[in-house]
Design an enzyme around this catalytic site. Structure first.
Site, short mmCIF file in Angstrom:
data_model
loop_
_atom_site.label_atom_id
_atom_site.label_comp_id
_atom_site.label_asym_id
_atom_site.label_seq_id
_atom_site.Cartn_x
_atom_site.Cartn_y
_atom_site.Cartn_z
N SER A 1 1.01 -1.20 0.03
CA SER A 1 0.04 -0.06 0.00
C SER A 1 1.16 1.16 -0.01
CB SER A 1 -0.96 0.19 1.38
OG SER A 1 -1.57 -1.18 1.48
N HIS B 1 -0.97 -2.74 -7.12
CA HIS B 1 -1.82 -2.21 -6.15
C HIS B 1 -3.02 -2.71 -6.06
CE1 HIS B 1 -2.55 1.09 -2.96
NE2 HIS B 1 -3.06 -0.21 -2.54
N GLU C 1 -3.29 0.10 -9.23
CA GLU C 1 -2.51 1.07 -9.26
C GLU C 1 -1.08 0.48 -9.76
OE1 GLU C 1 -1.80 3.08 -5.51
OE2 GLU C 1 -1.96 5.23 -6.65
N ASN D 1 -3.03 5.93 -1.45
CA ASN D 1 -2.86 5.99 0.11
C ASN D 1 -2.27 7.36 0.43
OD1 ASN D 1 -4.10 3.84 0.89
ND2 ASN D 1 -2.61 2.46 0.21
N1 LIG Z 1 -6.39 -4.28 3.56
C1 LIG Z 1 -6.65 -3.60 2.44
O1 LIG Z 1 -7.52 -2.49 2.32
C2 LIG Z 1 -5.46 -3.27 1.29
C3 LIG Z 1 -5.56 -2.76 0.32
C4 LIG Z 1 -4.67 -2.57 -0.72
C5 LIG Z 1 -3.16 -3.19 -0.31
N2 LIG Z 1 -3.06 -3.86 0.76
C6 LIG Z 1 -1.76 -4.37 1.12
O2 LIG Z 1 -1.66 -5.59 0.85
C7 LIG Z 1 -0.95 -6.61 1.65
C8 LIG Z 1 -1.76 -7.58 2.35
O3 LIG Z 1 -2.86 -6.92 3.26
P1 LIG Z 1 -4.09 -7.80 3.73
O4 LIG Z 1 -4.88 -6.71 4.07
O5 LIG Z 1 -4.23 -8.73 2.71
O6 LIG Z 1 -3.56 -8.17 5.14
P2 LIG Z 1 -3.88 -9.45 5.90
O7 LIG Z 1 -3.29 -9.34 7.32
O8 LIG Z 1 -5.15 -9.88 5.69
O9 LIG Z 1 -3.03 -10.72 5.28
C9 LIG Z 1 -1.60 -11.07 5.25
C10 LIG Z 1 -1.33 -12.51 5.16
O10 LIG Z 1 0.42 -12.62 4.83
C11 LIG Z 1 0.66 -13.53 5.58
N3 LIG Z 1 2.03 -13.59 5.73
C12 LIG Z 1 2.87 -13.07 6.47
N4 LIG Z 1 4.18 -13.29 6.34
C13 LIG Z 1 3.99 -14.23 5.25
C14 LIG Z 1 5.09 -14.81 4.38
N5 LIG Z 1 6.44 -14.68 4.88
N6 LIG Z 1 4.85 -15.46 3.16
C15 LIG Z 1 3.38 -15.68 2.98
N7 LIG Z 1 2.65 -14.90 3.77
C16 LIG Z 1 2.87 -14.28 4.72
C17 LIG Z 1 -0.04 -13.56 6.98
O11 LIG Z 1 -0.07 -14.89 7.59
C18 LIG Z 1 -1.72 -13.20 6.42
O12 LIG Z 1 -2.33 -14.23 6.20
C19 LIG Z 1 -0.25 -5.39 2.65
O13 LIG Z 1 0.88 -5.08 1.92
C20 LIG Z 1 -1.27 -4.49 2.43
O14 LIG Z 1 -0.68 -2.97 2.79
C21 LIG Z 1 -4.04 -3.92 1.71
#
Ligand SMILES: NC(=O)c1ccc[n+]([C@@H]2O[C@H](COP(=O)([O-])OP(=O)(O)OC[C@H]3O[C@@H](n4cnc5c(N)ncnc54)[C@H](O)[C@@H]3O)[C@@H](O)[C@H]2O)c1
Length: 285
Positions: A122, A143, A155, A193
């Site tokens: 993000s 993204h 993005e 963001n």
């Molecule tokens: N939630 C949102 O609205 C959103 C939107 C756009 C981008 N993002 C980005 O997407 C990414 C994930 O966010 P999310 O909301 O899905 O988080 P989340 O907490 O729902 O999921 C993250 C997952 O990554 C796993 N993980 C951690 N270390 C790992 C590894 N070494 N190998 C494989 N898996 C691993 C965790 O166990 C977890 O299941 C982040 O970088 C976040 O900034 C999130």
């Protein structure tokens, strides 16, 4: 670099909110998907979320083929080595620079040398993530927005070393998933963001300082500015931990105007992470 027509298998790192959404849309577009998380429990939860989401879309007649056929194209795993089959990898693990750099170093070791490595970060620097590999030109930001199956926008973020052909490929791949793209340079928070996070934090501060009840803050922003969700409900939807991580990165890079709201930090410390934990600013079943 592999061309779009050479992509059969998409690797996804992380089976959380974004990882399982990305896996779902890639499978819906006809790709085979390998989705990896660190614990079996997280992989299974991600697969269950895909089942639920596909069933809902199927019930609305929004899929071109049966949910079961799409779901069959997604394999879950905890084995890093299973990503060796991928023609493209999209990382969507936690928003932590050290974790992402370790993942990219691992991905470089396990994937073929011409595989594009994309990150769904993000706010973190694509250039810094890419520098954990010797293939920075193959690393790009892809993204996706939350919820991935519903949101149209993606993005594309171009790092210091990203090959222009890799950026072009990222646009083409996202469009093949039926998404519409825009491009941002690798600057903190990119387009979305950088602008969204201070808006959410200001909404949280307004609530904490008693400007209005939380529902009135959300209603006021929805009705008054024509956005689909107000700042508090959007924070719950994104995940308060994800909002805090993003806000802290922006604060580190861009200074005090990005200071995270105190109440955001307190809610995260209490484990109130929004929809995914059942409680954030609002309560969820
Ligand atoms: N939630 C949102 O609205 C959103 C939107 C756009 C981008 N993002 C980005 O997407 C990414 C994930 O966010 P999310 O909301 O899905 O988080 P989340 O907490 O729902 O999921 C993250 C997952 O990554 C796993 N993980 C951690 N270390 C790992 C590894 N070494 N190998 C494989 N898996 C691993 C965790 O166990 C977890 O299941 C982040 O970088 C976040 O900034 C999130």
């Amino acid at each position: 670099m592999r061309t779009l027509s050479e992509i059969d298998v998409v690797g996804v790192v992380g089976a959380g909110t974004m990882g399982n959404g990305i896996a779902q849309v890639a499978a819906t577009a006809g790709y085979e998907v390998v989705m990896r998380d660190i614990e079996t429990e997280y992989v299974e939860r991600g697969l269950d979320d895909i089942d639920d989401s596909l069933s809902r879309l199927d019930a609305k007649d929004a899929l071109d083929e049966g949910a079961a056929a799409i779901r069959e194209r997604v394999d879950g795993t905890t084995e890093l080595a299973d990503l060796a089959a991928a023609d493209l990898v999209i990382e969507a693990a936690v928003e932590d620079l050290d974790v992402k750099r370790e993942i990219f170093a691992d991905l470089e070791g396990v994937t073929d040398g011409d595989v594009v490595l994309a990150t769904n970060t993000s706010t973190l620097s694509i250039t810094t993530i890419a520098s954990a590999t010797d293939r920075a030109s193959d690393v790009v930001g892809l993204h996706f927005m939350n919820p991935v199956p519903i949101m149209e926008g993606v993005e594309v973020v171009v790092g210091e070393r990203t090959d222009p052909a890799v950026a072009e490929f990222a646009h083409a791949f996202a469009e093949d998933l039926d998404k519409t793209t825009w491009e941002s340079d690798d600057k903190p928070g990119f387009v979305t963001n950088r602008i969204l996070m201070p808006w959410i934090n200001e909404g949280i501060r307004a609530y904490d300082e008693g400007v209005a009840e939380k529902r009135d803050i959300d209603r006021g922003m929805k009705l008054g500015t024509n956005v689909p969700m107000g700042p508090l409900e959007l924070a719950d939807h994104i995940g308060l931990d994800v909002v805090l991580d993003a806000s802290e990165t922006l604060h580190d890079e861009l200074g005090d105007r990005y200071t995270p709201a105190y109440l955001l930090k307190r809610k995260v410390a209490a484990g109130d992470l929004g929809k995914k934990s059942g409680r954030g600013f609002y309560e969820y079943e």
